[in-house]
Design an enzyme around this catalytic site. Sequence first.
Site, PDB file in Angstrom:
ATOM      1  N   SER A  35       0.819  -1.219   0.000  1.00  0.00           N
ATOM      2  CA  SER A  35       0.000   0.000   0.000  1.00  0.00           C
ATOM      3  C   SER A  35       0.850   1.265   0.000  1.00  0.00           C
ATOM      4  O   SER A  35       2.010   1.262   0.429  1.00  0.00           O
ATOM      5  CB  SER A  35      -0.909   0.007   1.238  1.00  0.00           C
TER       6      SER A  35
HETATM    7  N1  SAM Z   1      -0.489  -4.722   4.229  1.00  0.00           N
HETATM    8  C1  SAM Z   1       0.179  -5.060   3.014  1.00  0.00           C
HETATM    9  C2  SAM Z   1       1.571  -4.531   2.943  1.00  0.00           C
HETATM   10  O1  SAM Z   1       1.996  -3.842   3.859  1.00  0.00           O
HETATM   11  O2  SAM Z   1       2.234  -4.878   1.955  1.00  0.00           O
HETATM   12  C3  SAM Z   1      -0.598  -4.681   1.792  1.00  0.00           C
HETATM   13  C4  SAM Z   1      -1.607  -5.687   1.512  1.00  0.00           C
HETATM   14  S1  SAM Z   1      -2.327  -5.796  -0.066  1.00  0.00           S
HETATM   15  C5  SAM Z   1      -2.975  -4.216  -0.377  1.00  0.00           C
HETATM   16  C6  SAM Z   1      -3.730  -6.777   0.417  1.00  0.00           C
HETATM   17  C7  SAM Z   1      -3.415  -8.197   0.757  1.00  0.00           C
HETATM   18  O3  SAM Z   1      -4.593  -8.800   1.292  1.00  0.00           O
HETATM   19  C8  SAM Z   1      -3.007  -9.043  -0.430  1.00  0.00           C
HETATM   20  O4  SAM Z   1      -1.737  -9.580  -0.212  1.00  0.00           O
HETATM   21  C9  SAM Z   1      -4.081 -10.136  -0.491  1.00  0.00           C
HETATM   22  O5  SAM Z   1      -3.585 -11.390  -0.906  1.00  0.00           O
HETATM   23  C10 SAM Z   1      -4.551 -10.163   0.937  1.00  0.00           C
HETATM   24  N2  SAM Z   1      -5.881 -10.745   1.192  1.00  0.00           N
HETATM   25  C11 SAM Z   1      -7.023 -10.603   0.487  1.00  0.00           C
HETATM   26  N3  SAM Z   1      -8.022 -11.285   1.068  1.00  0.00           N
HETATM   27  C12 SAM Z   1      -7.498 -11.884   2.178  1.00  0.00           C
HETATM   28  C13 SAM Z   1      -8.020 -12.715   3.210  1.00  0.00           C
HETATM   29  N4  SAM Z   1      -9.292 -13.112   3.244  1.00  0.00           N
HETATM   30  N5  SAM Z   1      -7.181 -13.122   4.192  1.00  0.00           N
HETATM   31  C14 SAM Z   1      -5.890 -12.766   4.188  1.00  0.00           C
HETATM   32  N6  SAM Z   1      -5.330 -11.976   3.240  1.00  0.00           N
HETATM   33  C15 SAM Z   1      -6.135 -11.521   2.252  1.00  0.00           C
END
Ligand code: SAM
Length: 216
Positions: A62
């Site tokens: 992000s």
């Molecule tokens: N916080 C992260 C960082 O600092 O890099 C950014 C995360 S990215 C915007 C969103 C993440 O949420 C993705 O890696 C995606 O695979 C994950 N995601 C989506 N649905 C999810 C779920 N139900 N449980 C866990 N992770 C999930």
Amino acid sequence: MTDYARLRDQMVDRQIAGRGIRDARVLAAMRTVPRECFVREGMEEFAYKDAALPIEQDQTISQPYIVALMLEAAEVQPGARVLEVGAGSGYAAALLSRLADRVFAIERHDALGLLAKERMAALGYANVEIRVGDGTRGLPPEAPFDAILVAAGAPAVPEALRTQLKVGGHLIVPVGGPGRQRLCKITRKSADRYVERDLGAVMFVPLIGEQGWRED
Ligand code: SAM
């Protein structure tokens, strides 16, 4: 001072403090955690850009300002127990590890979970536990949490996460359709009373899971 440390300081001054983030502990954490270690190999030179960046598995790390906004809104105190849903690169979890006592971060992609684990070990952030699974269910054995941060856009606030908050705790979650969501801050006031605040428009990848969007 290395180039990265100078770029990191500039990022905090211009993109974070310059846009109104005031929490001194959040600013200090962002001056400490090396974002260049959380981007895709070969993308290090862009680590301090004012933008989200692509990471493995078609996901994103992000934008630093949005991470800071969520961290400040979560009001994480020393001693806190925190859950992050959507660990992705591990960057936000690493920042949380500088603010809280224990951090649990769930990621649905094995490959991302493994990379995030390796990064925590390499940087010595021993109070972060990365789990792989569906974070929309929360993490009942480790609940309740002082704060829960969701880094992907949900169709509605996942009930499991709401109920895994401590009274007085905060849930920060983007809610809305794919592409554009409202960032919501939900505070648990009592066993069955929650108050909600709108923190503005955001754009996250979808939260996929039992209490999120369907995979297809
Ligand atoms: N916080 C992260 C960082 O600092 O890099 C950014 C995360 S990215 C915007 C969103 C993440 O949420 C993705 O890696 C995606 O695979 C994950 N995601 C989506 N649905 C999810 C779920 N139900 N449980 C866990 N992770 C999930």
